[in-house]
Write an enzyme that holds these catalytic residues in place. Structure first.
Site, PDB file in Angstrom:
ATOM      1  N   SER A 117       0.829  -1.194   0.000  1.00 18.91           N
ATOM      2  CA  SER A 117       0.000   0.000   0.000  1.00 18.91           C
ATOM      3  C   SER A 117       0.868   1.250   0.000  1.00 18.91           C
ATOM      4  O   SER A 117       1.791   1.384   0.803  1.00 18.91           O
ATOM      5  CB  SER A 117      -0.906   0.000   1.241  1.00 18.91           C
ATOM      6  OG  SER A 117      -1.694   1.150   1.269  1.00 18.91           O
ATOM      7  N   GLY A 118       0.574   2.175  -0.919  1.00 17.02           N
ATOM      8  CA  GLY A 118       1.342   3.411  -1.025  1.00 17.02           C
ATOM      9  C   GLY A 118       2.472   3.337  -2.018  1.00 17.02           C
ATOM     10  O   GLY A 118       3.203   4.316  -2.208  1.00 17.02           O
ATOM     11  N   THR A 164      -2.173   1.895  -7.977  1.00 14.93           N
ATOM     12  CA  THR A 164      -3.349   2.488  -8.632  1.00 14.93           C
ATOM     13  C   THR A 164      -2.929   3.496  -9.695  1.00 14.93           C
ATOM     14  O   THR A 164      -3.489   3.524 -10.801  1.00 14.93           O
ATOM     15  CB  THR A 164      -4.251   3.159  -7.587  1.00 14.93           C
ATOM     16  OG1 THR A 164      -4.650   2.182  -6.612  1.00 14.93           O
ATOM     17  CG2 THR A 164      -5.484   3.743  -8.240  1.00 14.93           C
ATOM     18  N   ASN A 190      -0.901   5.400   3.017  1.00 11.27           N
ATOM     19  CA  ASN A 190      -1.311   5.937   1.713  1.00 11.27           C
ATOM     20  C   ASN A 190      -2.620   6.693   1.904  1.00 11.27           C
ATOM     21  O   ASN A 190      -3.546   6.202   2.537  1.00 11.27           O
ATOM     22  CB  ASN A 190      -1.507   4.778   0.717  1.00 11.27           C
ATOM     23  CG  ASN A 190      -1.798   5.272  -0.680  1.00 11.27           C
ATOM     24  OD1 ASN A 190      -1.794   6.470  -0.940  1.00 11.27           O
ATOM     25  ND2 ASN A 190      -2.040   4.351  -1.586  1.00 11.27           N
ATOM     26  N   SER A 243      -5.480   4.709  -0.585  1.00 14.10           N
ATOM     27  CA  SER A 243      -5.135   3.289  -0.640  1.00 14.10           C
ATOM     28  C   SER A 243      -6.316   2.477  -1.152  1.00 14.10           C
ATOM     29  O   SER A 243      -7.443   2.611  -0.676  1.00 14.10           O
ATOM     30  CB  SER A 243      -4.733   2.803   0.753  1.00 14.10           C
ATOM     31  OG  SER A 243      -4.491   1.411   0.736  1.00 14.10           O
ATOM     32  N   SER A 244      -6.063   1.607  -2.143  1.00 14.32           N
ATOM     33  CA  SER A 244      -7.105   0.699  -2.640  1.00 14.32           C
ATOM     34  C   SER A 244      -7.311  -0.398  -1.610  1.00 14.32           C
ATOM     35  O   SER A 244      -6.378  -1.135  -1.287  1.00 14.32           O
ATOM     36  CB  SER A 244      -6.682   0.088  -3.978  1.00 14.32           C
ATOM     37  OG  SER A 244      -6.527   1.078  -4.957  1.00 14.32           O
ATOM     38  N   GLY A 280      -0.168  -6.044  -2.479  1.00 13.70           N
ATOM     39  CA  GLY A 280       1.112  -6.728  -2.442  1.00 13.70           C
ATOM     40  C   GLY A 280       1.229  -7.549  -1.167  1.00 13.70           C
ATOM     41  O   GLY A 280       0.331  -7.604  -0.334  1.00 13.70           O
ATOM     42  N   GLU A 312       1.933  -8.538   2.480  1.00 10.06           N
ATOM     43  CA  GLU A 312       1.786  -7.701   3.664  1.00 10.06           C
ATOM     44  C   GLU A 312       2.362  -8.400   4.885  1.00 10.06           C
ATOM     45  O   GLU A 312       2.012  -9.553   5.179  1.00 10.06           O
ATOM     46  CB  GLU A 312       0.312  -7.353   3.912  1.00 10.06           C
ATOM     47  CG  GLU A 312      -0.258  -6.409   2.861  1.00 10.06           C
ATOM     48  CD  GLU A 312      -1.653  -5.900   3.220  1.00 10.06           C
ATOM     49  OE1 GLU A 312      -2.234  -6.423   4.184  1.00 10.06           O
ATOM     50  OE2 GLU A 312      -2.138  -4.982   2.530  1.00 10.06           O
TER      51      GLU A 312
END
Length: 1137
Positions: free
Chosen positions: A107-108, A112, A157, A160-161, A387, A389
C-alpha cells in the site's frame, strides 16, 4: 551529437538490473537509490518494470512522452512504464496475443497510479472516433467511481485501494477498445465499522457529507458534521491534498458518463446514508422474566430515519436486532440477542450492506462498459491487487492476501521460465535447467483440499459444538506439525518448543518473501462472515429498489437451509479463476516499490526498500533472468550499434546482419564462451562482456567525434572562403550596375528638361493665338445680345400697358356686383328676423293657452304623471339603446352595454343572462352530431394537456380530421384497408423510434374501436396490431415535441418486443382519441397519461430512460433523438423564446 536510441546510452546507474555487476542485494538497492535520486523512477529486470513512487509530479507523463514511446522497441529508450504498455498493446494488436499486466506492491507504492498510466497510454495510442472515444471515456471514468467506494486513507497511503481489481479491456481487430469487464477481490469491509488509528473510512462517506447540496443531505436525512456518525473516525477526517467536495462532484459526473441513471445514483446515495445511520443505532439491556438479557434500541430516531430511507417497517428491523431465528429441517427456534450480539448483528449488516453495494456497483459498471458486439475480442487485462503484507499484527485479511501473492509469485516464476525456455528454443539455443525456489509447497500448505489451512478453517467453522480460534490453532498443530514451512509454539515438533518469539495464539508460515506471524484471533468470525437470516429477510421486505437485489437469500419463498460459503472458500475460488485467466494471456509485470513511510519526495529508506525487494522476489527474478544469457539483442540493432568497432563493418555492411555480427565479434576477439548466435538474436552471457563492448564503443565514438569535428571545421572554412569570394564578385557587379544606372538617369533627366522647355514655348504661342480669336467671337456675340435685349424690353412695355387696361375694367365690374349682393343679403336677413319673431310670439301664446286649460290637472296629478312619463321615456331609451348596442351572436363574446341607471341593475343582469342563454341555444341548434363529437374531443384534449405540454396551444386552432390519409378512398392503401375490418377512427403517418440509434422509421398508425395498428408506409404490410385493453398508459414530455410512448401490459402477446416509442405531428389528436377509444374499450374510468421530461420505456428485456432536454439541434433539424448509452435515449428539443 549522437541521438539517444538505447537504454545503454547516458544511463544513470544501470537501466536493466540483469546487467548489474556485481549482483548483490546491496548493489541492487544502491542502483535503485542512485536512479531515484536523479528522478529515474523506472528500472527494468528484463521485461519486468520496477516503479519507485516519487511522491511528486514528474514531467515524464506528457503527451510528448506518449508520442516518444509510441511504436518503439522495448529497449530502444530509457526505462518507462509507457514502454511496457506499448509493447503489450502492439503485441495484442499486431500479433493477436491476449495480454495481462500484473501490478503488485504494498500500500502506497503507486499501484493504482500505475494502472491509470497504463490505461491512459492505451487510450492515447489507440484509434479515434466518436464511439471509440465514448468507450475510452467510460473505461477511464470507471476509476473515480471505484476509488470513491473502494479506497480509503491509511497510515501508509492517502488513497489506498482496499480491494483487488482486475479489468479486462476488450479490443477489436484494429486495436480499438470495445468495452471492458471488471472483477473485484476481497473488499476490506471491516473498515466500514472500525478503522485503525490515523486512518479513516471509505472516501465516499466523507465526499457525500462534504460535497452534496443541502437539499440532497436533507432528503438523505444527513448532517455535514462528521462527529455525529460513529462509523467515521474523527482524527483523520480531513486529509491534506484531498478535496472531498470537489471529488464528490467528480464522482457524480463520472457515474453519469459511465451510464448510471439519476434514480440509480439516488438509490446508491440512500444506501450509503443508511450505513451511516446504522452505525448510530445503540442498544441497551433489558431483563426478562426467565433471567436472560434482551437487547433493545436506545434512541429509535436513527432507526426510524434509516427505515424511511430503505422503505422498511421499523418494527421488522427492530425485531431482527433483538431476536435470532434458527431453522432446522422441520423446526424453527427463536432466541433473544444480548447487547453484544446485537452490536455484532448491526456491524455485520453494515458490512454486508456496503460490500454488496460495492459488488452491485461493479456489476452495474460492467453492464455499461461491456462490449456491444459478440464477435471474438482481443483482451488486455490489468491486475491491481494488494502486495505481500507483513504487519506487526497480521490477521485473516493478511493471510489470504499473502496466499494470493504466493499464487502470483508461482505463476510469475512459471511464466518467466516458460518465456525464457520458449525464446531459447525459438532461437535454437541450448536450454539449461535453472534452479529456483518453487513455492508450490507453500501454496499446497494453504489451499490443499484435504489438509490445507483453508480447508481446515472451513471444516472447523462447520463442526458442531464449541468452536473457537484456539481449537482451530490446535487442529493446525495436529495436521501441519511436520510441515517444513509451518511453525507454532504448541506444535508437536520439539524444535519449536523453546522458541519464545512465538506467542501461544499464533502460528508462523515461511512464505517465499519471508516468515509471517499470524494471530488466529478473529479467523473464525471473519471466515464465517455470518449475517443472521432474520436481518436478510428484513432487508428483503424493503421497498427500496436495490435492497431486494442485494439480499436475495432473504426471500421467504426461497429459504435455503444450507450454510453460506465461507469467505476463505470464495476467495480461493476467485484466485483459482484469476490464475486460470492469467495462464491464457501473455504476462507483463510492474513491481511497485515504496521508498519511505513519510509519503515525502527525495527520501529513500534503505531498510524499507530492502524489505520490499525481498518479498517482491526481485533478486530471485534477476537470478532467473541471468541464469542463462544476461543480454540478448537482434542482429540488426546490434550491428548498427557496434559496427564502428570493426573496419570491415564500418561505415556500411552490405551483407546479412548476422554475418556482419560474426565478423564484428571475430575481429574483437571475444571468447566464444561469452556469446551464442541464435536465429535472429545474439546472446551475451556475462554483463562484463557487454560493458566491455560499450566501453570500446564510447572510445571509438570519441575518435569519430574528433574526426567529424575536423572534417566539419575544414568544410566550414572552405565554405566561408568561397562565400567571401562570391560575395566580392557580387558586390563589384552590383556597384558597376549602380554607376551606369546613375549616369543614364542624369542624361535622361537633362534631355527631358530641354524637351519640356521647347514644348512649353510652342504651347504658349498657340495659346495666345487662340485667345485672340476667342475674344473677337465674344465681342460680336455681345453686341448682338445687347440689340436683341433692347428690342425685347420695348415689346414687353407695350404688352404690360395693354394688360393694365384690361384689369381695371374687371376690377370695376367685380366691385359693382359685390355691392348688389350685399344689398340683397341685408334685405333677406331683415325679412327672416320678422318671420321668426311671429313664430316665437305664436308659440308663447299657444303655451299660455295650454297652461290655462290644464292648470287644474297639473295641480292634482302632476308629480305622478311626470314620474310615469319620465320612467316610460327612460325605459324606452334604455331598450332602444340595447337594440342599437346589442353584442354579437358568438357565445364567447363577453361584452354587454353598460348600465345607464342604478335602479336598472337587476333587470340589466337578467337581460344579459337571458340573452346569453338564448344565443347559446341558437349556437347549439346549428351543431351536427359529428361537429359535436369534435368539440367534445377538443374539450378532453384541453383537460389532458392545457398548461401541461408546450405543444398544446398550437393545436387549439387545428381541427381534428381523424383520417389524414383518406385510407378508404386512396387506392395505395387498398390492401391495408381490406386487412382492417373495423371502422378507422384515425389514420396518420408516425415515426417509430429505433432504440439502437435514436432514428425514426415511417409507419402508418391506424386506430379502430378495439385496436391500434402499425403498418409499413411503403408496402402497407401490418407490422403490429395491439388490442386496446393491452395498452396500460401513455407517456409524453412537457416540451414542444411530438414524441410519445405506448406502454403495454406485461405478459401480453403484444408486449414481447416491448413498448412503442413514436413521434407524430398530430400528437394531441392521437392521444386524445386513444384515451376516448381506450376508455370505452376496456370499461375503465380513463387511460393513464403521464406527462414528464424523463420516463422509462421497456425494450424487450431492458428498460431505457428517455430524457428530454432543451438545446439547439445540429443542422437545424428541430427535435433530434440520440442514444447516449445502453440505458439512455436523449431527445434534444429546441428551446422556445
Amino acid at each position: 551529437m549522437e541521438v539517444k536510441t538505447s537504454l545503454l546510452d547516458n544511463m544513470i546507474g544501470v537501466g536493466d538490473m540483469v546487467l548489474l555487476e556485481p549482483l548483490t542485494e546491496d548493489s541492487f538497492i544502491e542502483n535503485l537509490r542512485n536512479r531515484f535520486d536523479h528522478n529515474e523512477i523506472y528500472t527494468y529486470i528484463g521485461s519486468v518494470v520496477i516503479s519507485v513512487n516519487p511522491y511528486k509530479s514528474l514531467p515524464i507523463f506528457t503527451p510528448e512522452k506518449v508520442e516518444e514511446y509510441r511504436n518503439r522497441n522495448f529497449y530502444e529508450l530509457s526505462p518507462h512504464i509507457y514502454a511496457l504498455a506499448d509493447e503489450a498493446y502492439r503485441s495484442l494488436r499486431d500479433q493477436d496475443k491476449d495480454q495481462c499486466i500484473l501490478i503488485t506492491g504494498e500500500s502506497g507504492a503507486g499501484k493504482t497510479e500505475a494502472s491509470k498510466l497504463v490505461m491512459s497510454y492505451v487510450a492515447a495510442v489507440c484509434g479515434k472516433g466518436q464511439e471509440v472515444n465514448k468507450v475510452k471515456e467510460q473505461l477511464l471514468q470507471s476509476n473515480p467511481v471505484l476509488e470513491a467506494f473502494g479506497n480509503a486513507k491509511t497510515v501508509r497511503n492517502d488513497n489506498s485501494s482496499r480491494f483487488g481489481k482486475y479489468m479486462d479491456i476488450e479490443f477489436d481487430f484494429k486495436g480499438d477498445p470495445l468495452g471492458g469487464v471488471i472483477s473485484n477481490y476481497l473488499l476490506e469491509k471491516s473498515r466500514v465499522v472500525k478503522q485503525p488509528r490515523g486512518e479513516r473510512n471509505f472516501h465516499v462517506f466523507y465526499q457525500l457529507l462534504s460535497g452534496a447540496s443541502d437539499d440532497t443531505l436533507k432528503k438523505l436525512k444527513l448532517d455535514r458534521d462528521f462527529s455525529k456518525y460513529n462509523y467515521l473516525s474523527l482524527d483523520s477526517a480531513h486529509v491534506n491534498g484531498l478535496d472531498d467536495a470537489a471529488n464528490f462532484r467528480t464522482v457524480r459526473n463520472a457515474m453519469q458518463i459511465v451510464g448510471f441513471m439519476e434514480d440509480e445514483v439516488q438509490s446508491v446515495l440512500e444506501l450509503v446514508a443508511a450505513v451511516l445511520k446504522l452505525g448510530n443505532i445503540q442498544f441497551k439491556p433489558e431483563s426478562r422474566c426467565n433471567g436472560y438479557d434482551e437487547s433493545r434500541v436506545k434512541d429509535k430516531n436513527d432507526l426510524k430515519e434509516m427505515c424511511e430511507l430503505l422503505g422498511i417497517e421499523q418494527s421488522v428491523l427492530e425485531r431482527a436486532f433483538s431476536y435470532r431465528t434458527v431453522e432446522a429441517k422441520m423446526e424453527k427456534v427463536s432466541t433473544t440477542l444480548n447487547v453484544s450480539q446485537a452490536y455484532y448483528a448491526r456491524d455485520a449488516l453494515a458490512k454486508n450492506l456496503y460490500s454488496r453495494l460495492f459488488s452491485w456497483l461493479v456489476t452495474r459498471i460492467n453492464e455499461s462498459i461491456k462490449a456491444q458486439t459478440k464477435a471474438r475480442h482481443k483482451v488486455m487485462g490489468v491486475l491491481d491487487i494488494y502486495g505481500f503484507e507483513i504487519f506487526e499484527d497480521n490477521s485473516f485479511e493478511q493471510f489470504i492476501i499473502n496466499y494470493c501473492n504466493e499464487k502470483l509469485q508461482q505463476i510469475f516464476i512459471e511464466l518467466t521460465l516458460r518465456e525464457e525456455q520458449e525464446e531459447y528454443i525459438r532461437e535454437d539455443i541450448e536450454w539449461t535447467n535453472i534452479e529456483y525456489f518453487n513455492n508450490a509447497v507453500i501454496c499446497d500448505l494453504i489451499e490443499n483440499n484435504q489438509n490445507g489451512i483453508l480447508a481446515m478453517l472451513d471444516e472447523e467453522c462447520l463442526r458442531p459444538g464449541t468452536v473457537t480460534d484456539i481449537t482451530f490453532l490446535d487442529k493446525l498443530n495436529t495436521v501441519c506439525a511436520e510441515h517444513q514451512h509451518f511453525e507454532s509454539r504448541l506444535s508437536k515438533n520439539s524444535k519449536f518448543l523453546t522458541d519464545h518469539s512465538l506467542p501461544h495464539s499464533c502460528f508462523r508460515i515461511q512464505h517465499y518473501a519471508g516468515k509471517v506471524l499470524y494471530h488466529v484471533e478473529g479467523f473464525m468470525d471473519k471466515n464465517n462472515d455470518l449475517l443472521y437470516r432474520d436481518l436478510s429477510q428484513a432487508m428483503y421486505k424493503a421497498n427500496h429498489s436495490l435492497i431486494k437485489q442485494l439480499f436475495p437469500e432473504g426471500n421467504p419463498a426461497k429459504v435455503n437451509l444450507k450454510r453460506p460459503l465461507t469467505a476463505g472458500f470464495q476467495f480461493k475460488a476467485s484466485v483459482g479463476t484469476l490464475m486460470r485467466n492469467l495462464q491464457t494471456k501473455n504476462p507483463n509485470y510492474i513491481r511497485c516499490v515504496k521508498p519511505n513511510d513519510k509519503k515525502a519526495a527525495h527520501i529513500f529508506t534503505e531498510s524499507l526498500v530492502r524489505h520490499q525487494v525481498a518479498y517482491l522476489g526481485l533478486m530471485e527474478n534477476v537470478r532467473v533472468r541471468r541464469a542463462g544469457y544476461a543480454f540478448r539483442q537482434s542482429y540488426e540493432p546490434c550491428l548498427e550499434r557496434y559496427k564502428m568497432l570493426c573496419k570491415q563493418t564500418w561505415p556500411h555492411w552490405r551483407g546479412p546482419a548476422r554475418e556482419g555480427v560474426e565478423v564484428l565479434m571475430a575481429d574483437l576477439q571475444v571468447s566464444t564462451e561469452e556469446f551464442a548466435y541464435g536465429r535472429s538474436k545474439i546472446f551475451i552471457r556475462n554483463p562484463r562482456t557487454l560493458f566491455s563492448l560499450e566501453e570500446q564503443r564510447r572510445g571509438c565514438l570519441e575518435d569519430l567525434a574528433t574526426l567529424i569535428q575536423k572534417i566539419y571545421r575544414g568544410w566550414k572554412c572552405r565554405t566561408h572562403f568561397l562565400l567571401l569570394k562570391h560575395s566580392q564578385v557580387v558586390v563589384a557587379a552590383w556597384y558597376r550596375r549602380y554607376a551606369q544606372q546613375k549616369k543614364y538617369k542624369q542624361i535622361k533627366s537633362a534631355t527631358i528638361m530641354v524637351q519640356s522647355y521647347s514644348r512649353g514655348w510652342k504651347a504658349r504661342k498657340i495659346l495666345r493665338e487662340l485667345k485672340y480669336q476667342k475674344r473677337c467671337k465674344e465681342a460680336a456675340t455681345t453686341i448682338a445680345a445687347y440689340w436683341h435685349g433692347t428690342q425685347a424690353r420695348r415689346e414687353l412695355r407695350q404688352l404690360k400697358e395693354e394688360a393694365r387696361n384690361k384689369h381695371a375694367v374687371s376690377v370695376i365690374w367685380a366691385g359693382w356686383q359685390g355691392t348688389k349682393a350685399r344689398r340683397e343679403l341685408k334685405r333677406l336677413k331683415k325679412e327672416a328676423r320678422r318671420k321668426h319673431a311671429v313664430a316665437v310670439i305664436w308659440a308663447y301664446w299657444q303655451g299660455l293657452k295650454v297652461r290655462r286649460e290644464y292648470r287644474k290637472f297639473f295641480r292634482a296629478n302632476a308629480g305622478r304623471k311626470i314620474y310615469a312619463f319620465v320612467i316610460q321615456r327612460i325605459m324606452q331609451k334604455y331598450f332602444l339603446g340595447l337594440k342599437r348596442d346589442m353584442p354579437s351572436m358568438s357565445p364567447v363574446d363577453r361584452t354587454w352595454p353598460t348600465r345607464p341607471y342604478l335602479f336598472l341593475d337587476t333587470a340589466h343582469t337578467e337581460l344579459r343572462s337571458v340573452f346569453h342563454h338564448w344565443r347559446c341555444k341558437k349556437y347549439r341548434s346549428r351543431f351536427t352530431e359529428e361537429k359535436k363529437a369534435v368539440f367534445e374531443e377538443k374539450l378532453q384534449a384541453s383537460e389532458i394537456f392545457k398548461d401541461k405540454k408546450s405543444l398544446y396551444p398550437s393545436s387549439v386552432g387545428q381541427p381534428f380530421r381523424g383520417d389524414y390519409l383518406e385510407i378508404g378512398n386512396n387506392p395505395k392503401y387498398q390492401k391495408l384497408s381490406s386487412a382492417v375490418d373495423e371502422k378507422v377512427l384515425l389514420a396518420d403517418v408516425v415515426n417509430k423510434i429505433n432504440r439502437a440509434n435514436g432514428k425514426g422509421a415511417a409507419r402508418i398508425f391506424l386506430l379502430t374501436k378495439n385496436n391500434f395498428v402499425l403498418a409499413d408506409q411503403k408496402t402497407g404490410q401490418v407490422k403490429a396490431s395491439v388490442p386496446l385493453p393491452d395498452l396500460t398508459s401513455i407517456s409524453v414530455s412537457t416540451q414542444n415535441d411530438g414524441f410519445f410512448a405506448l406502454k403495454l401490459k406485461e405478459g401480453s402477446a403484444a408486449a414481447t418486443k416491448g413498448d412503442f416509442l413514436l413521434s407524430s405531428e398530430h400528437l394531441i389528436e392521437i392521444i386524445t382519441k386513444l384515451r376516448r377509444t381506450g376508455t370505452t374499450a376496456v370499461d375503465q374510468e380513463h387511460l393513464d397519461i403521464n406527462i414528464s421530461d424523463e420516463f422509462l420505456v421497456q425494450f424487450k428485456q431492458d428498460k431505457v430512460c428517455v430524457k428530454f432536454v432543451q438545446g439547439t439541434p445540429k443542422n437545424g433539424n428541430g427535435v433530434s433523438c440520440k442514444r447516449k448509452n445502453n440505458r439512455l435515449l436523449e431527445v434534444s428539443v429546441p428551446s422556445t423564446a
